[in-house]
Design an enzyme around this catalytic site. Structure first.
Site, PDB file in Angstrom:
ATOM      1  N   CYS A 284       0.835  -1.208   0.000  1.00  0.00           N
ATOM      2  CA  CYS A 284       0.000   0.000   0.000  1.00  0.00           C
ATOM      3  C   CYS A 284       0.874   1.264   0.000  1.00  0.00           C
ATOM      4  O   CYS A 284       2.032   1.229  -0.436  1.00  0.00           O
ATOM      5  CB  CYS A 284      -0.951  -0.016   1.194  1.00  0.00           C
ATOM      6  SG  CYS A 284      -2.295   1.193   1.096  1.00  0.00           S
TER       7      CYS A 284
ATOM      8  N   ASP B 227      -3.101   1.648  10.379  1.00  0.00           N
ATOM      9  CA  ASP B 227      -4.215   2.585  10.557  1.00  0.00           C
ATOM     10  C   ASP B 227      -4.624   2.634  12.011  1.00  0.00           C
ATOM     11  O   ASP B 227      -5.025   3.683  12.496  1.00  0.00           O
ATOM     12  CB  ASP B 227      -5.381   2.167   9.653  1.00  0.00           C
ATOM     13  CG  ASP B 227      -5.089   2.573   8.233  1.00  0.00           C
ATOM     14  OD1 ASP B 227      -5.383   3.717   7.871  1.00  0.00           O
ATOM     15  OD2 ASP B 227      -4.480   1.781   7.498  1.00  0.00           O
TER      16      ASP B 227
HETATM   17  C1  RUB Z   1      -3.578   3.373   3.654  1.00  0.00           C
HETATM   18  C2  RUB Z   1      -2.906   2.413   4.561  1.00  0.00           C
HETATM   19  C3  RUB Z   1      -1.617   2.883   5.200  1.00  0.00           C
HETATM   20  C4  RUB Z   1      -1.924   3.427   6.585  1.00  0.00           C
HETATM   21  C5  RUB Z   1      -0.722   4.141   7.160  1.00  0.00           C
HETATM   22  O1  RUB Z   1      -4.909   2.979   3.368  1.00  0.00           O
HETATM   23  O2  RUB Z   1      -3.369   1.346   4.874  1.00  0.00           O
HETATM   24  O3  RUB Z   1      -0.719   1.832   5.339  1.00  0.00           O
HETATM   25  O4  RUB Z   1      -2.997   4.327   6.524  1.00  0.00           O
HETATM   26  O5  RUB Z   1      -0.493   5.359   6.492  1.00  0.00           O
HETATM   27  P1  RUB Z   1      -5.866   3.994   2.568  1.00  0.00           P
HETATM   28  P2  RUB Z   1       0.470   6.474   7.105  1.00  0.00           P
HETATM   29  O6  RUB Z   1      -5.167   4.355   1.290  1.00  0.00           O
HETATM   30  O7  RUB Z   1      -7.116   3.208   2.359  1.00  0.00           O
HETATM   31  O8  RUB Z   1      -6.085   5.196   3.446  1.00  0.00           O
HETATM   32  O9  RUB Z   1       1.729   5.773   7.428  1.00  0.00           O
HETATM   33  O10 RUB Z   1       0.603   7.474   6.002  1.00  0.00           O
HETATM   34  O11 RUB Z   1      -0.210   7.010   8.307  1.00  0.00           O
END
Ligand code: RUB
Length: 329
Positions: A133, A204
């Site tokens: 992701c 998340d």
């Molecule tokens: C994004 C996702 C990321 C986490 C962490 O999912 O799963 O790994 O949100 O992000 P989506 P960060 O695209 O559905 O929001 O490290 O930027 O907080």
């Protein structure tokens, strides 16, 4: 309220994606909402702030960093009020909102420094890091490692249906990092055949038991890590911790609109049922460690570290939970 609702819609539609970006965006919009408020009275603004908090909380479930941000602002204001400090409410939303954003940004820089150390400085073999992701925190670690002259390449998964892996690939390539992208179902193949040394994913949410919730496919990657004996780390500010999980509340997994999956499939059979879960849980057993602003440790220690580093948030959650009627968050 209409402008606030369209801001929340940008979160729901993934125009703003990734837990940290979502939290910062929501807090900034919360500040802007307070500043636009026409009514001079604190009572009326307070009532509207509680509604605004609910609008954001519902824009995407599984986003405690955003919810903690709004709790931070409201909790601090409530605390001031209880101390008899009378304030300009809109101004305090701005001050506490900016304070939260600064904490989140500082956490990210600290995590980048700790995380970069997991990539060796002088590796004789080319070092391979795999991710899934797009996580801005994982991105920060890899960019920091590159800045420090560490040599590595990255395997990134496409991440259907929204292809956030393309954001990862683009951003890392812009920093001169070599990236190989594979389809999600090739994550095990890539780990085995491309010699993955280290897996780092974002988060998340983290629960009191040390379970991490991250993009669907993360548990699959964790099982690959387990099978292939590859260390898997989760890069996350402690602010992704959901304090409610210590009191038996579950962190919900967001189910998204199924049209995201079949929108380009004209011949989809009517009877076909499609499901679109956005996230999944990664059990602490599969996690070598969490990389946080307070250091690297087992994910089961996030709860105690959160209490130590952010006692205010833990207390705010508890006091607010017990006063649901007065402060329904
Ligand atoms: C994004 C996702 C990321 C986490 C962490 O999912 O799963 O790994 O949100 O992000 P989506 P960060 O695209 O559905 O929001 O490290 O930027 O907080």
């Amino acid at each position: 309220m209409d402008r606030l609702k369209s801001a929340a819609l940008k979160i729901t539609s993934l125009e703003i994606q990734g837990a940290t970006n979502i939290a910062i965006y929501a807090v900034k919009e919360f500040i802007a909402f307070a500043q636009r408020h026409k009514d001079e009275s604190n009572e009326s603004l307070w009532k509207d702030l509680l509604t605004a908090e609910q609008v954001f909380a519902r824009s995407r479930s599984t986003e405690p960093a955003m919810r903690n941000g709004l709790l931070f602002i409201l909790g601090k204001i409530k605390h001031d009020h209880q101390q008899g400090i009378e304030v300009n409410l809109a101004k305090m939303v701005e001050i506490y909102g900016n304070e939260y954003i600064s904490i989140l940004k500082a956490s990210k820089s600290q995590i980048a420094k700790y995380g970069a150390r997991l990539i060796p400085k002088n590796s004789s073999e080319p070092f391979v890091v795999q991710t899934h992701c797009h996580s801005s925190i994982v991105e920060a670690i890899l960019v920091e490692a590159k800045k420090q002259g560490r040599q590595f390449k990255v395997i990134s998964t496409e991440t259907r249906p929204f292809y956030q892996g393309r954001i990862t690939a683009k951003k890392l390539i812009d920093h001169g990092i070599e990236v190989i992208q594979v389809v999600d179902s090739a994550m095990r193949w890539a780990a085995r055949n491309l010699g993955t040394d280290l897996i780092i994913i974002g988060a998340d949410a983290v629960t009191s038991e040390g379970t991490v919730l991250n993009k669907i496919g993360s548990r699959l990657l964790a099982l690959v890590a387990h099978e292939e004996h590859i260390p898997l780390y989760v890069a996350t500010p402690l602010l992704k911790y959901n304090p409610g999980t210590a009191f038996g509340n579950f962190e919900k997994i967001e189910m998204r609109d199924t049209v995201e999956i079949y929108k380009d499939w004209d011949e989809k059979p009517e009877q076909l049922k499609i499901l679109n879960p956005a996230f999944e849980t990664v059990n602490r057993l599969y996690i070598s460690g969490v990389i946080t602003e307070a250091g690297i440790f087992p994910s089961g220690q996030v709860h105690s570290n959160f209490q130590q580093v952010y006692p205010f948030l833990q207390n705010a959650y508890q006091s607010i939970e017990h006063e649901e009627l007065e402060f329904n968050i």
